[in-house]
Enzyme design. Structure first.
Site, PDB file in Angstrom:
ATOM      1  CE  LYS A  17      44.125  38.209  27.975  1.00 19.84           C
ATOM      2  NZ  LYS A  17      44.092  39.136  29.342  1.00 19.84           N
ATOM      3  NE  ARG A  93      41.606  33.130  33.141  1.00 21.20           N
ATOM      4  CZ  ARG A  93      41.181  34.033  32.036  1.00 21.20           C
ATOM      5  NH1 ARG A  93      41.040  33.283  30.703  1.00 21.20           N
ATOM      6  NH2 ARG A  93      40.771  35.256  32.306  1.00 21.20           N
ATOM      7  NE  ARG A 130      36.637  44.464  29.855  1.00 24.52           N
ATOM      8  CZ  ARG A 130      37.413  43.286  29.835  1.00 24.52           C
ATOM      9  NH1 ARG A 130      38.349  43.320  28.835  1.00 24.52           N
ATOM     10  NH2 ARG A 130      37.299  42.520  30.660  1.00 24.52           N
ATOM     11  NE  ARG A 162      33.790  40.345  30.653  1.00 22.74           N
ATOM     12  CZ  ARG A 162      34.716  39.850  30.312  1.00 22.74           C
ATOM     13  NH1 ARG A 162      35.335  40.139  28.973  1.00 22.74           N
ATOM     14  NH2 ARG A 162      35.523  39.062  31.067  1.00 22.74           N
ATOM     15  NE  ARG A 173      37.658  38.797  34.941  1.00 23.15           N
ATOM     16  CZ  ARG A 173      37.307  39.547  34.581  1.00 23.15           C
ATOM     17  NH1 ARG A 173      36.887  40.768  34.664  1.00 23.15           N
ATOM     18  NH2 ARG A 173      37.970  39.592  32.854  1.00 23.15           N
TER      19      ARG A 173
HETATM   20  P1  AMP Z   1      38.226  36.206  29.855  1.00 19.67           P
HETATM   21  O1  AMP Z   1      37.070  36.900  29.199  1.00 19.67           O
HETATM   22  O2  AMP Z   1      39.116  35.368  29.245  1.00 19.67           O
HETATM   23  O3  AMP Z   1      38.596  37.016  30.999  1.00 19.67           O
HETATM   24  O4  AMP Z   1      37.467  35.102  30.861  1.00 19.67           O
HETATM   25  C1  AMP Z   1      36.122  35.126  31.599  1.00 19.67           C
HETATM   26  C2  AMP Z   1      35.992  34.278  32.647  1.00 19.67           C
HETATM   27  O5  AMP Z   1      35.779  32.781  32.066  1.00 19.67           O
HETATM   28  C3  AMP Z   1      37.377  33.931  33.797  1.00 19.67           C
HETATM   29  O6  AMP Z   1      37.235  34.889  34.546  1.00 19.67           O
HETATM   30  C4  AMP Z   1      37.233  32.454  34.020  1.00 19.67           C
HETATM   31  O7  AMP Z   1      35.855  32.619  34.871  1.00 19.67           O
HETATM   32  C5  AMP Z   1      36.648  31.985  32.806  1.00 19.67           C
HETATM   33  N1  AMP Z   1      37.754  31.299  32.024  1.00 19.67           N
HETATM   34  C6  AMP Z   1      38.143  31.715  30.528  1.00 19.67           C
HETATM   35  N2  AMP Z   1      39.119  30.832  30.164  1.00 19.67           N
HETATM   36  C7  AMP Z   1      39.607  30.075  31.310  1.00 19.67           C
HETATM   37  C8  AMP Z   1      40.486  29.000  31.487  1.00 19.67           C
HETATM   38  N3  AMP Z   1      41.494  29.070  30.729  1.00 19.67           N
HETATM   39  N4  AMP Z   1      40.572  28.555  32.418  1.00 19.67           N
HETATM   40  C9  AMP Z   1      39.626  28.735  33.666  1.00 19.67           C
HETATM   41  N5  AMP Z   1      38.636  29.761  33.473  1.00 19.67           N
HETATM   42  C10 AMP Z   1      38.640  30.377  32.322  1.00 19.67           C
END
Ligand code: AMP
Length: 220
Positions: A17, A93, A130, A162, A173
């Site tokens: 993404k 989400r 990654r 990360r 996740r």
């Molecule tokens: P991502 O980079 O999109 O995988 O986001 C990393 C982390 O940020 C996720 O595992 C969540 O802990 C938090 N996060 C990002 N977007 C959201 C969202 N829309 N709702 C809740 N937590 C979020």
């Protein structure tokens, strides 16, 4: 170059993404709004939001809906998004976030929602390899590292794994995704907004598939 779209990108962690949203945002000249990037910036800056989110993110959990909805509501209220559009990456989400987004976008509704589809077995491999620049967020992998050591080709930042790409957090996740986010695919299908795009294959081919579905929606 072709201006303007309002879209949401869904897909499992590691589906590509981030990479595809950057390309789409340049092509359609709209901001790429990644809630994960916004939260990581808040953590780096040590803001009150960052302090609340840090631990939850490291464990692979979800930040509470009310906080996330406020952040996105503020961001979608700015001139660049109201005049040109946006690509939302990482939000919504949960069904609660999708319902809030429907209200926020009532006067300027979404053009489409894409599910960038990649099977769990494949994303597990991608996530384990990654690596990401701690400063600019550029993605690498152990098979395609930066040119010199683990220093970012773009900005010279440290390229690291990360915390939430480590095995325990990855399983959490992906389980969160299946439980909370995957139901949004049907939710958006019911509203006639969903396009499923195959995320396997060379990144350039995936980008072409995405341009095709976005262009078809914008001209319909
Ligand atoms: P991502 O980079 O999109 O995988 O986001 C990393 C982390 O940020 C996720 O595992 C969540 O802990 C938090 N996060 C990002 N977007 C959201 C969202 N829309 N709702 C809740 N937590 C979020």
């Amino acid at each position: 170059m072709s201006r303007g779209v309002r879209m949401v990108m869904l897909g499992r962690q590691g589906a590509g993404k981030g990479t595809q949203c950057v390309r789409l945002s340049r092509h359609y000249v709209v901001p790429h709004i990644s809630t994960g990037d916004m939260l990581r910036a808040a953590v780096r800056e040590g803001t009150p939001l960052g302090r609340k989110a840090h631990e939850i993110m490291n464990n692979g959990g979800l930040v509470p809906d009310d906080l996330m909805i406020d952040i996105v509501d503020d961001r979608l209220d700015r001139d660049d998004t109201t005049s040109r559009g946006y690509i939302l990456d990482g939000f919504p989400r949960t069904v609660g976030q999708a319902e809030a987004l429907e209200k926020i976008t009532a006067s300027l509704p979404l053009d489409l929602v894409v599910d960038l589809h990649v099977a769990t077995e494949v994303v597990l491999e991608r996530l384990a390899s990654r690596r990401v620049c701690a400063d600019c967020g550029h993605n690498y992998s152990v098979d395609a590292p930066p040119k010199y050591g683990w220093v970012c080709d773009n900005c010279g930042g440290d390229v690291v794994q990360r915390e939430d790409d480590k095995p325990d957090a990855i399983s959490k996740r992906l389980a969160e995704y299946e439980a909370n986010t995957a139901p949004l695919i049907e939710w958006y299908r019911d509203r006639g907004l969903l396009e499923v795009v195959d995320g396997l294959g060379p990144a350039d081919e995936v980008t072409e598939r995405l341009y095709a579905v976005v262009d078809a929606r914008r001209s319909s």
